[in-house]
Design an enzyme around this catalytic site. Structure first.
Site, PDB file in Angstrom:
ATOM      1  N   LYS A  41      -4.722  12.663   9.264  1.00 53.27           N
ATOM      2  CA  LYS A  41      -5.952  12.110   8.670  1.00 53.27           C
ATOM      3  C   LYS A  41      -6.283  10.770   9.332  1.00 53.27           C
ATOM      4  O   LYS A  41      -5.458  10.211  10.074  1.00 53.27           O
ATOM      5  CB  LYS A  41      -5.737  11.919   7.167  1.00 53.27           C
ATOM      6  CG  LYS A  41      -4.703  10.844   6.826  1.00 53.27           C
ATOM      7  CD  LYS A  41      -4.345  10.866   5.356  1.00 53.27           C
ATOM      8  CE  LYS A  41      -3.263   9.834   5.076  1.00 53.27           C
ATOM      9  NZ  LYS A  41      -2.642  10.031   3.757  1.00 53.27           N
ATOM     10  N   TYR A 261      -7.978 -22.944  15.874  1.00 56.40           N
ATOM     11  CA  TYR A 261      -8.792 -23.267  14.692  1.00 56.40           C
ATOM     12  C   TYR A 261      -7.915 -23.675  13.522  1.00 56.40           C
ATOM     13  O   TYR A 261      -6.918 -23.007  13.215  1.00 56.40           O
ATOM     14  CB  TYR A 261      -9.579 -22.032  14.253  1.00 56.40           C
ATOM     15  CG  TYR A 261     -10.702 -21.635  15.166  1.00 56.40           C
ATOM     16  CD1 TYR A 261     -11.740 -22.520  15.453  1.00 56.40           C
ATOM     17  CD2 TYR A 261     -10.736 -20.362  15.714  1.00 56.40           C
ATOM     18  CE1 TYR A 261     -12.787 -22.137  16.273  1.00 56.40           C
ATOM     19  CE2 TYR A 261     -11.777 -19.977  16.539  1.00 56.40           C
ATOM     20  CZ  TYR A 261     -12.803 -20.868  16.812  1.00 56.40           C
ATOM     21  OH  TYR A 261     -13.830 -20.479  17.614  1.00 56.40           O
TER      22      TYR A 261
HETATM   23  C1  LIG Z   1      -1.201  10.288   3.933  1.00 61.35           C
HETATM   24  C2  LIG Z   1      -0.515  11.369   3.221  1.00 61.35           C
HETATM   25  C3  LIG Z   1       0.765  11.791   3.623  1.00 61.35           C
HETATM   26  C4  LIG Z   1       1.554  11.107   4.733  1.00 61.35           C
HETATM   27  O1  LIG Z   1       2.130   9.926   4.218  1.00 61.35           O
HETATM   28  P1  LIG Z   1       3.032   8.953   5.150  1.00 61.35           P
HETATM   29  O2  LIG Z   1       3.491   7.910   4.185  1.00 61.35           O
HETATM   30  O3  LIG Z   1       2.105   8.385   6.186  1.00 61.35           O
HETATM   31  O4  LIG Z   1       4.110   9.755   5.717  1.00 61.35           O
HETATM   32  C5  LIG Z   1       1.324  12.869   2.961  1.00 61.35           C
HETATM   33  N1  LIG Z   1       0.678  13.486   1.947  1.00 61.35           N
HETATM   34  C6  LIG Z   1      -0.551  13.096   1.525  1.00 61.35           C
HETATM   35  C7  LIG Z   1      -1.198  13.818   0.392  1.00 61.35           C
HETATM   36  C8  LIG Z   1      -1.178  12.023   2.132  1.00 61.35           C
HETATM   37  O5  LIG Z   1      -2.382  11.641   1.701  1.00 61.35           O
END
Ligand SMILES: *Cc1c(COP(=O)(O)O)cnc(C)c1O
Length: 286
Positions: A41, A261
């Site tokens: 994702k 800064y």
């Molecule tokens: C993002 C996500 C994962 C992966 O999680 P990580 O902590 O990046 O390994 C797994 N299951 C769902 C439903 C997610 O949204």
């Protein structure tokens, strides 16, 4: 009038396909009995969804948040199962999911109702998400039996829907919340004889009981440690992304001189060796 602006030579994120594959092999050896849904994702956590999926083509499935990410993968010729982790909400989206042979998560009654009133060209493979304590997405434990029987009776759903849940604090190895979630999920699913999924990266590494039929790693595939107290190398993970750029200046300061800064950083010592160097190093390791 238009003109071309040459932006090459700027900072560049270099993605190491071999590191991605290595990290997948770490997932495999950690959870050898489980199938792997590689979570890609958010543009594969910024690494480029199509290229990452191509590098991780040995994964058993890909998990995405949005329909358009799944469309991008199919258009690139990725034939693996793809799971829509957020699920879909309209008949139009269900049509697209069916046409592209996507699997979808059903985590709420509105999604279930949309499926029940939909008549698609083909039936969908569905994951039923139950909330065992994260309180974000999923049917509540006491709603699950009704949701489950309605899903199984739904003519648009392929037989044997699967069940998943998500762990809230799997990265805290001494937090009792995770064993509670694992136990609730077991109670709910033990009699069902279906495939299940529970562990994200932290879950599958730190909690053996979360390594059920499917694991869902994200972070660790990209070479990131999900734990505050361990860096990637401690887990035998390799960072997939390296930032490459050109240094445009190097300066030496006298002790006590401030930088930039707000003058918020002050040189504590002369250059070379010492604690400042170590801090820089651990930043690179994260
Ligand atoms: C993002 C996500 C994962 C992966 O999680 P990580 O902590 O990046 O390994 C797994 N299951 C769902 C439903 C997610 O949204």
């Amino acid at each position: 009038m238009s003109f071309d602006l040459d932006l090459s030579g700027g900072p560049c994120a270099v993605i190491d396909r071999a590191a991605l594959r290595h990290n997948l092999s770490v997932v495999r050896s950690t959870a050898p009995q489980s199938k792997v849904m590689a979570v890609v994702k958010a543009n594969a956590y910024g690494h480029g969804i199509v290229q990452v999926a191509q590098a991780l083509i040995a994964a058993d499935a890909f998990g995405v948040a949005r329909l358009k990410e799944a469309v991008a993968l199919r258009e690139a010729g990725i034939g693996q199962p793809i799971v829509l982790l957020e699920g879909v909400f309209t008949h139009q989206e269900l049509d697209v999911a069916a046409r592209l042979n996507l699997e979808t998560v059903v985590h709420s009654f509105p999604q279930l109702a949309a499926l029940e009133s939909w008549r698609g060209a083909r039936r969908l493979s569905v994951w039923c998400k139950v909330d065992t304590g994260m309180n974000r997405l999923g049917f509540r434990m006491d709603e699950f039996p009704l949701a489950w029987s309605r899903l199984n009776a739904c003519v648009s759903v392929l037989p044997q829907p699967r069940v998943m849940t998500h762990l809230a604090v799997a990265d805290e190895r001494d937090n009792t919340h995770t064993p509670q979630q694992v136990a609730r999920f077991a109670t709910l699913t033990n009699g069902l004889n279906v495939e299940r999924s529970m562990g994200n990266s932290a879950g599958l590494v730190a909690w053996p009981d979360a390594r059920v039929e499917w694991v869902r790693p994200g972070l660790m595939l990209y070479g990131m440690s999900p734990f505050a107290e361990q860096v990637a190398a401690d887990l035998n993970l390799q960072p997939a992304m390296t930032l490459v750029t050109q240094l445009i200046a190097l300066r030496e300061l006298r002790v006590g001189e401030e930088v930039g800064y707000g003058a918020t950083w002050r040189a504590p010592r002369v250059a070379g060796g010492g604690p400042g160097r170590r801090r820089h190093h651990s930043f690179l390791n994260h």
